[in-house]
Design a protein around this motif. Structure first.
Motif: not given
Length: 772
Positions: A213-218
């Motif tokens: 799971v990758t982080k959101s761009a924010a």
């Protein structure tokens, strides 16, 4: 200064004690404890947390008091920013997000600190710290990860995903862990479910599931650089840039460059495994309304390496007449006059070759290009229905130059998932998905095999034609199907009978061109016995689809010289070459596994968590690859995993575990997977900005199966030590010594392709991360 010296004394004392206990535990199949200061594992605590500890002896509490599980969760939340608060739960096996400690499954969560603080270059290497997972190194660019596996080979029997996108390669049934890697800066977590998750995730979720799971761009605004350099010249560089693209809109772009230094084979010969991998990716997130979010992401990767095909045991002399003794097939190295002119020169080696064999190998380029796009809409309706709709498009091209096998895969997926609450205690989850896949396959004859030969009916010595041909590739996919569709739907019903008792049941329905029609049911029960202990149990049925090589591909693995003149049988001019092959089995529709699991999760106080999981698998039609046939067998596997997370002091954390697995194929115990695995990690914060780490990884002995060249891999204990300096949140520098207990040892190789494993060598590693 005095406190520092006291800490050093404690480090030395406890290090000695830990090593003694660890070694003793190995022999008694004990479990190793560990944890990482500063990280936020779901089953651990932050090292610098200062909330008071609970008493060791359980005490009666009032109705509004928090359990140790809840206090641990609260402690983690205190250290998080507002954007991170929403990401604490995990989806697990129920189809909706739930606190880790309530999940009725053997769940493990890896965080970025599990990679950086333990001296790992890639995320897949950190799987060594997950009990029940066996991670091995082959060549310099290959890491193999196997979970509760009974085949012991590179074929994966679990489902791997990145942000919900399946990354298991259908042609060979493997995962390119390097190619699917992401920069550590954008990694949020890896959710690992040990055990079947097919009622939610579907086909191939047999021995487990993991989702990166990758982080959101924010969450990745600004710039960051991560550089990792190993003393042999291996290099990894990541650059991540994030910015704002308007009101409620964020973006990021990232680049990766990885250079592979040439390694050494077990015999001391060069491994010829140098090369490079480069990848670029992006993500765009926008809040469309109060209840709807939009994500658009993608990546493009390119890898250039070589790979080897062992030719040492591919040519034989038909000695059925007894001219050269009693052996029916004699290696052609005994008759150098019979070796074809296309055959490569022999390669000198200290490796002890089987009697009569000379070492021959062929190297071919193995280029790999892949790209994907992902679009996702997600939101919450006025009736509290949480939903997501995702679209995936992927193109994958590779050429296995050493065997002359090229394929291109284009894949399109659409996936809808939703869950909602019905009343106070009732939750349902459901979803629909569709996949279309199109392949283009081309098989060519590699130079060593380009000489006239009589082909045979696969699996026999009966000629299919008496006309010699030079056009027989090693792998031949032929005119088999190249278009595949799959439709699936799932429904999961979870009900809390009381505050402590949860029952969940559901099933995944699939209609597939590869596996036919099937239903994969599952049921799970979770019982919070008290505020300190949770018991759970589960039953699941799961399917694995055989790879396209196992199902459709003809494999020509050897050639035999057949003499035609009984009076002059050794004359190289009086005879002919005959091809030997075996074919995939189109009737191998699916492997079927019935899995039974029970588990116990306990947290008697905030700083201590322990888990135990036991399982039994009953698998029919399990595929074991290798000449002369892809065999299907009945396999029974039983095992258990023990994990431990403990923080004896605010500056010292321990974390670890052990697993034990026994598999029997048709009633005979197998030895191709380590029966015992164990890991132990100790992290001591010497100062607020300096951490000392110790990591131990143990794997019991095993044998890599092969039709002609099985490799015994002895038991080995690996020790890594490191120092990590974090003067502030923007800078991290780590220096690590890896595999310090021996100069080198073997771990893995591709069976029936490579002649010997590469060395996993002692190494030094420097890691630098800078955020701007």
């Amino acid at each position: 200064m005095g406190r520092f010296l006291i800490l050093i004394h404690q480090v030395l004392f406890y290090t000695r004690s830990v090593v003694i206990v660890s070694v003793f535990g190995f022999f008694l199949f004990g479990a190793f404890p560990s944890s990482v200061p500063g990280q936020v594992p779901l089953n651990g605590i932050e090292a610098n947390a200062t909330l008071p500890k609970l008493a060791l002896v359980p005490i009666e509490r009032n109705q509004d008091a928090l359990t140790p599980f809840e206090k641990t969760e609260l402690r983690r939340l205190f250290g998080l920013g507002l954007r991170e608060l929403a990401r604490r739960p995990i989806r697990g096996v129920l189809g909706y997000e739930q606190e880790y400690w309530r999940n009725p499954a053997s769940v493990y969560v890896l965080r970025p600190d599990d990679v950086s603080l333990n001296g790992h270059v890639l995320t897949v290497e950190a799987f060594r710290g997950v009990p029940g997972m066996h991670v091995t190194r082959g060549t310099g660019y290959d890491d193999f990860a196997i979970m509760r596996n009974f085949s012991g080979s590179s074929t994966e029997k679990f489902l791997a995903m990145v942000d919900g996108r399946e990354v298991l390669q259908i042609m060979g049934g493997t995962v390119n862990a390097t190619g699917e890697g992401v920069p550590l800066e954008i990694l949020d977590r890896v959710e690992i479910i040990r055990g079947p998750g097919a009622s939610i995730w579907g086909t191939n979720a047999v021995s487990g599931v993991y989702n990166v799971v990758t982080k959101s761009a924010a969450a990745t605004q600004g710039d960051s650089v991560r550089l990792v350099l190993r003393d042999d010249g291996t290099f990894l560089g990541d650059y991540v840039h994030g910015g704002r693209a308007g009101e409620d809109a964020f973006y990021r772009i990232w680049f990766r460059d990885q250079e592979y230094a040439e390694g050494t084979l077990s015999s001391g010969l060069p491994a010829k495994d140098d090369g490079y991998f480069r990848k670029v990716g992006f993500r765009y997130d926008k809040t469309l309304s109060r209840d709807i979010d939009f994500t658009f992401a993608g990546a493009l990767g390119k890898r250039r390496v070589d790979h080897v095909l062992d030719l040492s045991q591919r040519l034989y002399y038909d000695n059925s007449a007894g001219t050269l003794g009693a052996t029916p097939l004699v290696p052609i190295a005994n008759l150098p006059t019979h070796i074809p002119g296309t055959w490569p020169s022999s390669r000198a080696s200290d490796l002890s070759m089987p009697a009569g064999f000379t070492r021959y190998e062929y190297w071919g380029e193995m280029p790999h290009d892949a790209g994907h796009l992902r679009t996702k809409l997600s939101g919450v309706s006025d009736s509290d229905l949480e939903w997501s709709l995702a679209f995936y498009a992927e193109q994958y091209k590779t050429f296995l130059g050493h065997v002359g096998h090229r394929w291109e895969r284009k894949e399109y997926d659409i996936d809808f998932r939703a869950n909602t609450i019905l009343g106070d205690r009732h939750n349902i989850a459901f979803g629909l998905a569709s996949r279309h896949m199109n392949l283009e396959v081309e098989d060519v004859v590699t130079p060593p095999w380009n000489f006239p030969v009589i082909d045979t009916i696969p699996g026999t010595t009966t000629p299919s034609s008496m006309v010699p041909t030079s056009d027989i590739p090693i792998l031949d996919y032929g005119e088999n199907p190249t278009k595949f569709d799959r439709f699936s739907a799932f429904f999961q019903d979870s009900y809390e009978f009381t505050d402590t008792l949860l029952l969940s049941a559901g099933a995944k329905f699939e209609e597939s061109d590869l596996a036919g029609t099937g239903v994969q049911p599952g049921a799970r029960l979770s019982w919070a016995v008290n505020e300190y202990n949770v018991l759970w149990s589960a039953y699941s049925r799961a399917y694995r689809t055989p790879s396209l090589v196992e199902r459709y591909t003809k494999v020509s693995y050897a050639r035999v010289w057949v003499p035609t003149d009984p009076a002059d049988p050794l004359n190289p001019a009086k005879g002919f070459w005959m091809n030997q092959s075996f074919a995939g089995n189109p009737n191998n529709e699916k492997e079927e596994t019935d899995a039974f699991e029970i588990g116990w999760r306990s947290q008697p106080w905030v700083d201590f968590t322990v888990e135990l999981s036991l399982y039994h698998y009953d698998t029919t039609n399990a595929i074991f690859s290798g000449p002369p046939i892809y065999e299907a067998h009945d396999v029974k596997t039983s095992g258990g995993e023990f994990t431990f997370d403990y923080s004896p002091f605010h500056y010292w954390t321990l974390k670890g575990g052990a697993s034990r697995t026994i598999s029997k194929k048709e009633g005979v115990e197998t030895n191709n997977f380590p029966k015992t695995l164990a890991n132990f990690s100790s992290h001591i914060r010497l100062r607020d900005d300096l951490t000392f780490t110790q990591n131990f990884y143990y794997a019991a002995e095993r044998t890599i199966p092969s039709a002609y060249n099985p490799q015994f891999i002895p038991a080995h204990l690996r020790m890594d030590l490191g120092f990590i300096w974090r003067p502030d949140e923007s800078l991290e520098i780590g220096l690590f010594g890896r595999d310090l207990l021996d100069p080198h040892h073997p771990e893995n190789m591709y069976q029936d392709l490579e002649l010997e494993p590469a060395r996993v060598e002692r190494s030094l590693l420097l890691s630098i991360t800078k955020r701007f």
